[in-house]
Design a protein around this motif. Structure first.
Motif, mmCIF file in Angstrom:
data_model
loop_
_atom_site.group_PDB
_atom_site.id
_atom_site.type_symbol
_atom_site.label_atom_id
_atom_site.label_comp_id
_atom_site.label_asym_id
_atom_site.label_seq_id
_atom_site.Cartn_x
_atom_site.Cartn_y
_atom_site.Cartn_z
ATOM 1 N N MET A 104 45.547 109.542 76.846
ATOM 2 C CA MET A 104 46.776 109.098 77.550
ATOM 3 C C MET A 104 47.347 107.505 76.982
ATOM 4 O O MET A 104 46.664 106.723 76.593
ATOM 5 C CB MET A 104 46.637 108.775 79.113
ATOM 6 N N TYR A 105 48.734 107.727 76.697
ATOM 7 C CA TYR A 105 49.251 106.542 75.798
ATOM 8 C C TYR A 105 50.114 105.906 76.573
ATOM 9 O O TYR A 105 51.065 106.707 77.082
ATOM 10 C CB TYR A 105 49.979 107.112 74.552
ATOM 11 N N TYR A 106 49.867 104.646 76.743
ATOM 12 C CA TYR A 106 50.780 103.878 77.636
ATOM 13 C C TYR A 106 51.461 102.722 76.803
ATOM 14 O O TYR A 106 50.971 101.942 75.826
ATOM 15 C CB TYR A 106 49.897 102.884 78.635
ATOM 16 N N CYS A 107 52.681 102.511 77.056
ATOM 17 C CA CYS A 107 53.596 101.409 76.827
ATOM 18 C C CYS A 107 53.432 100.353 77.602
ATOM 19 O O CYS A 107 53.063 100.222 78.851
ATOM 20 C CB CYS A 107 54.723 102.004 76.589
ATOM 21 N N ALA A 108 53.435 98.885 76.998
ATOM 22 C CA ALA A 108 53.234 97.776 77.617
ATOM 23 C C ALA A 108 53.796 96.669 77.263
ATOM 24 O O ALA A 108 54.374 96.769 76.106
ATOM 25 C CB ALA A 108 51.632 97.426 77.575
ATOM 26 N N SER A 138 46.920 89.255 71.307
ATOM 27 C CA SER A 138 45.597 89.663 71.900
ATOM 28 C C SER A 138 45.818 91.133 72.053
ATOM 29 O O SER A 138 46.957 91.589 72.172
ATOM 30 C CB SER A 138 44.910 88.997 72.880
ATOM 31 N N TRP A 139 44.690 91.733 72.279
ATOM 32 C CA TRP A 139 44.590 93.264 72.647
ATOM 33 C C TRP A 139 44.335 93.202 74.125
ATOM 34 O O TRP A 139 44.090 94.355 74.608
ATOM 35 C CB TRP A 139 43.656 93.926 71.632
ATOM 36 N N SER A 140 44.107 92.367 74.743
ATOM 37 C CA SER A 140 43.634 92.408 76.057
ATOM 38 C C SER A 140 44.596 92.889 76.892
ATOM 39 O O SER A 140 45.935 92.341 77.086
ATOM 40 C CB SER A 140 43.290 91.124 76.736
ATOM 41 N N PRO A 141 44.399 93.873 77.860
ATOM 42 C CA PRO A 141 45.438 94.517 78.710
ATOM 43 C C PRO A 141 46.075 93.558 79.747
ATOM 44 O O PRO A 141 47.095 93.850 80.220
ATOM 45 C CB PRO A 141 44.763 95.797 79.336
ATOM 46 N N THR A 142 45.230 92.621 80.130
ATOM 47 C CA THR A 142 45.680 91.734 81.107
ATOM 48 C C THR A 142 46.701 90.748 80.629
ATOM 49 O O THR A 142 47.332 90.173 81.464
ATOM 50 C CB THR A 142 44.295 90.739 81.485
ATOM 51 N N ASP A 143 46.887 90.729 79.393
ATOM 52 C CA ASP A 143 47.948 89.941 78.750
ATOM 53 C C ASP A 143 49.386 90.570 78.797
ATOM 54 O O ASP A 143 50.366 90.038 78.335
ATOM 55 C CB ASP A 143 47.666 89.590 77.245
ATOM 56 N N PHE A 144 49.389 91.720 79.463
ATOM 57 C CA PHE A 144 50.533 92.813 79.516
ATOM 58 C C PHE A 144 50.768 92.860 81.027
ATOM 59 O O PHE A 144 50.002 93.563 81.645
ATOM 60 C CB PHE A 144 50.504 93.789 78.799
ATOM 61 N N GLY A 145 51.935 92.453 81.451
ATOM 62 C CA GLY A 145 52.366 92.512 82.852
ATOM 63 C C GLY A 145 53.037 93.750 83.304
ATOM 64 O O GLY A 145 52.899 93.982 84.447
ATOM 65 N N TYR A 146 53.512 94.347 82.299
ATOM 66 C CA TYR A 146 54.338 95.481 82.751
ATOM 67 C C TYR A 146 53.718 96.807 81.856
ATOM 68 O O TYR A 146 53.562 96.914 80.496
ATOM 69 C CB TYR A 146 55.908 95.353 82.247
ATOM 70 N N TRP A 147 53.770 98.016 82.735
ATOM 71 C CA TRP A 147 53.182 99.187 82.020
ATOM 72 C C TRP A 147 54.007 100.469 82.337
ATOM 73 O O TRP A 147 54.848 100.392 83.426
ATOM 74 C CB TRP A 147 51.698 99.412 82.558
ATOM 75 N N GLY A 148 54.090 101.294 81.586
ATOM 76 C CA GLY A 148 54.594 102.601 81.580
ATOM 77 C C GLY A 148 53.747 103.457 82.582
ATOM 78 O O GLY A 148 52.546 103.201 82.557
ATOM 79 N N GLN A 149 54.387 104.941 82.696
ATOM 80 C CA GLN A 149 53.536 105.774 83.552
ATOM 81 C C GLN A 149 52.442 106.244 82.475
ATOM 82 O O GLN A 149 51.513 107.144 82.982
ATOM 83 C CB GLN A 149 54.338 106.635 84.220
ATOM 84 N N GLY A 150 52.501 106.422 81.044
ATOM 85 C CA GLY A 150 51.782 106.920 80.268
ATOM 86 C C GLY A 150 52.141 108.358 79.829
ATOM 87 O O GLY A 150 52.944 108.871 80.614
ATOM 88 N N THR A 151 51.956 108.645 78.650
ATOM 89 C CA THR A 151 52.346 110.046 78.078
ATOM 90 C C THR A 151 50.928 110.583 77.420
ATOM 91 O O THR A 151 50.419 109.852 76.650
ATOM 92 C CB THR A 151 53.326 110.017 77.330
ATOM 93 N N GLN A 152 50.688 111.909 77.697
ATOM 94 C CA GLN A 152 49.427 112.534 77.227
ATOM 95 C C GLN A 152 49.707 112.871 75.574
ATOM 96 O O GLN A 152 50.432 113.815 75.314
ATOM 97 C CB GLN A 152 49.015 113.749 77.942
ATOM 98 N N VAL A 153 48.633 112.728 74.927
ATOM 99 C CA VAL A 153 48.449 113.195 73.577
ATOM 100 C C VAL A 153 47.396 114.012 73.550
ATOM 101 O O VAL A 153 46.205 113.588 73.653
ATOM 102 C CB VAL A 153 48.792 112.304 72.351
ATOM 103 N N THR A 154 47.441 115.113 73.132
ATOM 104 C CA THR A 154 46.322 116.076 72.831
ATOM 105 C C THR A 154 46.005 116.649 71.278
ATOM 106 O O THR A 154 47.246 117.175 70.777
ATOM 107 C CB THR A 154 46.170 117.140 73.785
ATOM 108 N N VAL A 155 45.135 116.410 70.736
ATOM 109 C CA VAL A 155 45.113 116.796 69.295
ATOM 110 C C VAL A 155 43.746 117.775 69.294
ATOM 111 O O VAL A 155 42.749 117.390 69.508
ATOM 112 C CB VAL A 155 44.834 115.674 68.382
ATOM 113 N N SER A 156 44.176 119.022 68.733
ATOM 114 C CA SER A 156 42.975 120.042 68.455
ATOM 115 C C SER A 156 42.784 120.234 67.180
ATOM 116 O O SER A 156 43.417 120.016 66.200
ATOM 117 C CB SER A 156 43.557 121.388 69.134
ATOM 118 N N SER A 157 41.390 120.502 67.252
ATOM 119 C CA SER A 157 40.937 120.751 65.683
ATOM 120 C C SER A 157 41.076 121.984 65.213
ATOM 121 O O SER A 157 41.331 123.163 65.996
ATOM 122 C CB SER A 157 39.400 120.454 65.716
#
Length: 121
Positions: free
Chosen positions: A91-95, A102-121
């Protein structure tokens, strides 16, 4: 209040491409980022961009394959994903946050609902 709405997720075969979009409300913070998460694992940073200058950072796992960009006039951030691998499935989220150091999620106060990415082999 910043509202973020992601789009562009879906299912694709390995080696394919997808482009995610994140549309923000009229005001967004200095830093926009994409994170991803799979069940049972921590959320991990994928790419981030300092909106004022366009300076970007990309995680090692996706470097050379994923590119983050922004259109300030449209308050939209993109994540171009090429050469996708099954391990990119998540699930990919925009923030949005005020600091882009930094990469810490706690440094980002706003988030989207997410969008699913599925990659098949």
């Amino acid at each position: 209040q910043v509202q973020l709405v992601e789009s562009g997720g879906g299912s694709v075969q390995a080696g394919g491409s997808l482009r995610l979009s994140c549309a923000g409300s009229t005001y967004w913070r200095n830093c926009m980022a994409w994170f991803r998460q799979v069940p049972g694992k921590e959320r991990e940073g994928v790419a981030r961009i300092y909106t004022a200058t366009g300076t970007t950072r990309t995680a090692a796992a996706v470097k050379g394959r994923f590119t983050i960009s922004r259109d300030n006039a449209k308050n939209t951030v993109y994540l171009q994903m090429n050469s996708l691998k099954p391990e990119d499935t998540a699930m990919y989220y925009c923030a949005s946050g005020g600091w882009c150091g930094s990469w810490s999620p706690t440094d980002f106060g706003y988030w989207g609902q997410g969008t699913q990415v599925t990659v098949s082999s």
